[in-house]
Design a protein around this motif. Structure first.
Motif, PDB file in Angstrom:
ATOM      1  N   SER A   1       0.805  -1.223   0.000  1.00  0.00           N
ATOM      2  CA  SER A   1       0.000   0.000   0.000  1.00  0.00           C
ATOM      3  C   SER A   1       0.838   1.273   0.000  1.00  0.00           C
ATOM      4  CB  SER A   1      -0.941   0.009   1.214  1.00  0.00           C
ATOM      5  OG  SER A   1      -0.189  -0.011   2.421  1.00  0.00           O
ATOM      6  N   ARG A   2       2.146   1.149   0.222  1.00  0.00           N
ATOM      7  CA  ARG A   2       3.006   2.335   0.295  1.00  0.00           C
ATOM      8  C   ARG A   2       4.202   2.146  -0.639  1.00  0.00           C
ATOM      9  NH1 ARG A   2       2.021   5.495   5.177  1.00  0.00           N
ATOM     10  NH2 ARG A   2       0.353   4.522   6.374  1.00  0.00           N
ATOM     11  N   SER A   3       3.900   2.062  -1.914  1.00  0.00           N
ATOM     12  CA  SER A   3       4.938   1.814  -2.910  1.00  0.00           C
ATOM     13  C   SER A   3       4.767   2.749  -4.088  1.00  0.00           C
ATOM     14  CB  SER A   3       4.886   0.359  -3.393  1.00  0.00           C
ATOM     15  OG  SER A   3       5.750   0.172  -4.503  1.00  0.00           O
ATOM     16  N   ARG A  19      10.812  10.593  20.609  1.00  0.00           N
ATOM     17  CA  ARG A  19       9.372  10.839  20.701  1.00  0.00           C
ATOM     18  C   ARG A  19       8.569   9.877  19.822  1.00  0.00           C
ATOM     19  NH1 ARG A  19       9.844  15.784  19.966  1.00  0.00           N
ATOM     20  NH2 ARG A  19       9.320  15.881  17.741  1.00  0.00           N
ATOM     21  N   LYS A  20       9.099   9.547  18.643  1.00  0.00           N
ATOM     22  CA  LYS A  20       8.335   8.672  17.748  1.00  0.00           C
ATOM     23  C   LYS A  20       8.226   7.261  18.314  1.00  0.00           C
ATOM     24  CE  LYS A  20      12.204   7.552  14.625  1.00  0.00           C
ATOM     25  NZ  LYS A  20      12.707   7.696  13.228  1.00  0.00           N
ATOM     26  N   TYR A  21       9.237   6.827  19.090  1.00  0.00           N
ATOM     27  CA  TYR A  21       9.134   5.517  19.717  1.00  0.00           C
ATOM     28  C   TYR A  21       8.130   5.538  20.863  1.00  0.00           C
ATOM     29  CZ  TYR A  21      12.659   2.982  17.102  1.00  0.00           C
ATOM     30  OH  TYR A  21      13.336   2.331  16.101  1.00  0.00           O
ATOM     31  N   ALA A  22       8.069   6.641  21.576  1.00  0.00           N
ATOM     32  CA  ALA A  22       7.075   6.762  22.640  1.00  0.00           C
ATOM     33  C   ALA A  22       5.662   6.742  22.056  1.00  0.00           C
ATOM     34  CB  ALA A  22       7.309   8.055  23.416  1.00  0.00           C
ATOM     35  N   LEU A  23       5.453   7.400  20.944  1.00  0.00           N
ATOM     36  CA  LEU A  23       4.141   7.396  20.292  1.00  0.00           C
ATOM     37  C   LEU A  23       3.797   6.004  19.764  1.00  0.00           C
ATOM     38  CD1 LEU A  23       4.341  10.782  18.347  1.00  0.00           C
ATOM     39  CD2 LEU A  23       2.926  10.277  20.349  1.00  0.00           C
ATOM     40  N   PHE A  24       4.808   5.291  19.296  1.00  0.00           N
ATOM     41  CA  PHE A  24       4.565   3.953  18.757  1.00  0.00           C
ATOM     42  C   PHE A  24       4.056   3.012  19.841  1.00  0.00           C
ATOM     43  CE2 PHE A  24       6.353  -0.323  17.637  1.00  0.00           C
ATOM     44  CZ  PHE A  24       5.448  -0.606  16.618  1.00  0.00           C
ATOM     45  N   ALA A  25       4.424   3.256  21.082  1.00  0.00           N
ATOM     46  CA  ALA A  25       3.950   2.398  22.175  1.00  0.00           C
ATOM     47  C   ALA A  25       2.429   2.396  22.246  1.00  0.00           C
ATOM     48  CB  ALA A  25       4.536   2.874  23.500  1.00  0.00           C
ATOM     49  N   ASP A  26       1.793   3.465  21.789  1.00  0.00           N
ATOM     50  CA  ASP A  26       0.334   3.589  21.876  1.00  0.00           C
ATOM     51  C   ASP A  26      -0.375   3.196  20.584  1.00  0.00           C
ATOM     52  OD1 ASP A  26       0.701   4.638  24.446  1.00  0.00           O
ATOM     53  OD2 ASP A  26       0.916   6.676  23.655  1.00  0.00           O
ATOM     54  N   ALA A  27       0.371   2.835  19.544  1.00  0.00           N
ATOM     55  CA  ALA A  27      -0.256   2.469  18.274  1.00  0.00           C
ATOM     56  C   ALA A  27      -1.058   1.176  18.443  1.00  0.00           C
ATOM     57  CB  ALA A  27       0.795   2.297  17.186  1.00  0.00           C
ATOM     58  N   ALA A  38      -2.561  -2.397  18.012  1.00  0.00           N
ATOM     59  CA  ALA A  38      -2.010  -3.597  17.377  1.00  0.00           C
ATOM     60  C   ALA A  38      -2.732  -3.874  16.059  1.00  0.00           C
ATOM     61  CB  ALA A  38      -2.143  -4.788  18.321  1.00  0.00           C
ATOM     62  N   GLY A  39      -1.952  -4.146  15.021  1.00  0.00           N
ATOM     63  CA  GLY A  39      -2.518  -4.453  13.721  1.00  0.00           C
ATOM     64  C   GLY A  39      -3.008  -3.265  12.933  1.00  0.00           C
ATOM     65  N   SER A  40      -2.820  -2.067  13.465  1.00  0.00           N
ATOM     66  CA  SER A  40      -3.305  -0.864  12.790  1.00  0.00           C
ATOM     67  C   SER A  40      -2.375  -0.469  11.648  1.00  0.00           C
ATOM     68  CB  SER A  40      -3.405   0.299  13.782  1.00  0.00           C
ATOM     69  OG  SER A  40      -2.110   0.660  14.253  1.00  0.00           O
ATOM     70  N   ASP A  41      -2.885   0.380  10.756  1.00  0.00           N
ATOM     71  CA  ASP A  41      -2.056   0.887   9.666  1.00  0.00           C
ATOM     72  C   ASP A  41      -0.893   1.691  10.228  1.00  0.00           C
ATOM     73  OD1 ASP A  41      -1.653   1.383   6.733  1.00  0.00           O
ATOM     74  OD2 ASP A  41      -1.912   3.472   7.388  1.00  0.00           O
ATOM     75  N   ALA A  42      -1.142   2.414  11.329  1.00  0.00           N
ATOM     76  CA  ALA A  42      -0.070   3.197  11.945  1.00  0.00           C
ATOM     77  C   ALA A  42       1.051   2.288  12.431  1.00  0.00           C
ATOM     78  CB  ALA A  42      -0.632   4.018  13.114  1.00  0.00           C
ATOM     79  N   GLU A  43       0.703   1.151  13.022  1.00  0.00           N
ATOM     80  CA  GLU A  43       1.726   0.212  13.484  1.00  0.00           C
ATOM     81  C   GLU A  43       2.508  -0.368  12.313  1.00  0.00           C
ATOM     82  OE1 GLU A  43       1.595  -3.268  16.703  1.00  0.00           O
ATOM     83  OE2 GLU A  43       0.833  -3.910  14.742  1.00  0.00           O
ATOM     84  N   ARG A  44       1.795  -0.798  11.271  1.00  0.00           N
ATOM     85  CA  ARG A  44       2.464  -1.378  10.104  1.00  0.00           C
ATOM     86  C   ARG A  44       3.374  -0.361   9.429  1.00  0.00           C
ATOM     87  NH1 ARG A  44      -2.717  -3.723   9.525  1.00  0.00           N
ATOM     88  NH2 ARG A  44      -3.337  -2.050   8.095  1.00  0.00           N
ATOM     89  N   ALA A  45       2.915   0.887   9.341  1.00  0.00           N
ATOM     90  CA  ALA A  45       3.720   1.918   8.696  1.00  0.00           C
ATOM     91  C   ALA A  45       4.987   2.197   9.483  1.00  0.00           C
ATOM     92  CB  ALA A  45       2.901   3.199   8.535  1.00  0.00           C
ATOM     93  N   PHE A  46       4.883   2.272  10.816  1.00  0.00           N
ATOM     94  CA  PHE A  46       6.061   2.528  11.650  1.00  0.00           C
ATOM     95  C   PHE A  46       7.078   1.415  11.486  1.00  0.00           C
ATOM     96  CE2 PHE A  46       8.629   2.264  15.455  1.00  0.00           C
ATOM     97  CZ  PHE A  46       8.939   3.583  15.729  1.00  0.00           C
ATOM     98  N   LEU A  47       6.616   0.169  11.538  1.00  0.00           N
ATOM     99  CA  LEU A  47       7.536  -0.963  11.406  1.00  0.00           C
ATOM    100  C   LEU A  47       8.252  -0.928  10.062  1.00  0.00           C
ATOM    101  CD1 LEU A  47       5.326  -3.828  12.887  1.00  0.00           C
ATOM    102  CD2 LEU A  47       7.324  -2.775  13.964  1.00  0.00           C
ATOM    103  N   ALA A  48       7.499  -0.676   8.993  1.00  0.00           N
ATOM    104  CA  ALA A  48       8.099  -0.677   7.662  1.00  0.00           C
ATOM    105  C   ALA A  48       9.129   0.424   7.514  1.00  0.00           C
ATOM    106  CB  ALA A  48       7.008  -0.538   6.603  1.00  0.00           C
ATOM    107  N   VAL A  49       8.792   1.621   7.965  1.00  0.00           N
ATOM    108  CA  VAL A  49       9.705   2.757   7.807  1.00  0.00           C
ATOM    109  C   VAL A  49      10.941   2.593   8.690  1.00  0.00           C
ATOM    110  CG1 VAL A  49       9.980   5.244   8.166  1.00  0.00           C
ATOM    111  CG2 VAL A  49       7.915   4.373   7.074  1.00  0.00           C
TER     112      VAL A  49
END
Length: 362
Positions: free
Chosen positions: A107-109, A237-245, A247-258
């Motif tokens: 989805s992000r290509s 800060r971005k890692y702290a925000l990721f703690a609240d993403a 599970a299985g959300s697009d935000a979580e998948r996007a963070f992992l990929a990037v």
């Protein structure tokens, strides 16, 4: 012999839990985390939680790459589109970090978007240099890697270079004609970088150069530490925000990929690193018209083809003012990575760029 899959092979087939994933170099990241959260125990706790979540998260199986149609040394040219009688479009990523930023996920290509839009799209994968490549500088990546692969195409391609890949695309266009050329967040006029950033990068190279010269390459960790130092608070800060993403959300998948992309990548050859730090950042050779390839000066103003420079006013890595002066310029308000993989990238970059490519035969 029992041929049933082992737990490890099953995990690889279904996705990668990969507890070894983490910021590189991890000790430096932890040092930055501790320093930036001093006096803020809540932020520290959330950042550590985000780090643990990132390290332990299951990764989906990677999307299949394009078909390799040419190679030069470790570099490969991957085809994503299909021949259509129009000019091929070759996307040239930076030498820093893997090329997958232009093909991050289904989805992000940008590459898959361009192929779906009807372009015969290709991606350069620079590969991993060997010890024998230590003397290949930025100019050598143009003459010994890029141009030989482009020669395998049925007709001259349009070049689209991202970040340092844009600088290399300009080098290729100085040596032979192409139908059109576009750069995305390409560093060219290094005197437009903040003086504090230039001083930071200079210190980083002075400290790392003796080791890099001995081993013949510049480890990715040297470059990553420079990116973190430019904005350490955002890094944590971005890692702290990721703690609240969720599970299985697009935000979580996007963070992992990037983040997996940002923490990956092959080393630079020693000569390419020296060119980047000394000739470009310290000497502004490209911006002053002093960068030459095979005796030919690389001058964007002399290009005899349609050309487009895409820059962003919120790019922290390559300021908008550092881009090359080409026939056209378009300004965005997306970050250096966000412009190619973020939620606004499709509307603000991919689609307008696709129309521009079509208007010039791509």
């Amino acid at each position: 012999m029992d041929s049933s899959p082992t737990p490890a092979s099953t995990a690889l087939a279904q996705g990668d839990a990969a507890p070894q994933h983490g910021p590189r170099p991890l000790p430096l990241f932890l040092n930055i985390l501790w320093r930036e959260t001093e006096g803020n125990p809540e932020l520290r706790q959330r950042a550590f939680a985000g780090l643990r979540k990132y390290q332990e998260a299951r990764r989906p199986a990677p999307a299949p790459q394009g078909r390799c149609i040419a190679s030069a040394g470790p570099a490969r040219l991957l085809q994503y589109g299909a021949a259509n009688g129009r000019n091929p479009v070759v996307f040239i990523p930076s030498l820093i970090n893997p090329p997958q930023v232009l093909d991050l996920s289904e989805s992000r290509s940008m590459l898959r978007h361009m192929a779906a839009a009807g372009h015969d799209a290709y991606l350069v994968d620079w590969g991993a240099p060997t010890a024998q490549d230590a003397a290949i500088g930025l100019d050598g990546h143009v003459t010994y890697r890029l141009l030989p692969m482009l020669a395998a195409l049925p007709r001259p391609p349009i070049l689209v270079g991202y970040c340092l890949g844009g600088s290399l695309a300009l080098g290729a266009a100085a040596l032979q004609p192409f139908p059109a050329l576009a750069t995305i967040a390409a560093p060219w006029r290094f005197n437009a970088f903040p003086s504090a950033d230039l001083a930071l990068i200079d210190g980083l190279w002075r400290n790392a150069k003796p080791m890099c010269e001995r081993i013949g390459y510049v480890p990715m960790e040297v470059l990553q530490s420079g990116f973190w130092a430019m904005d350490p608070a955002r890094t944590i800060r971005k890692y702290a925000l990721f703690a609240d993403a969720p599970a299985g959300s697009d935000a979580e998948r996007a963070f992992l990929a990037v983040e997996d992309w940002a923490n990956g990548g092959a080393a630079l050859t020693y000569a390419a690193g020296r060119d980047l730090f000394e000739s470009f950042y310290a000497g502004n050779a490209s911006g002053r018209g002093r960068w030459t390839i095979g005796g030919q000066a690389v001058d964007p103003a002399a290009l005899d083809c349609p050309s487009l420079s895409i820059v962003s006013t919120t790019d922290r890595i390559v300021p908008a003012g550092a881009g090359p002066r080409l026939r056209e310029e378009r300004r965005l308000s997306l970050g250096h990575v966000g412009m190619v993989v973020g939620g606004g990238g499709r509307e603000k970059l991919w689609e307008p760029l696709s129309l521009w490519l079509s208007s010039h035969g791509g």
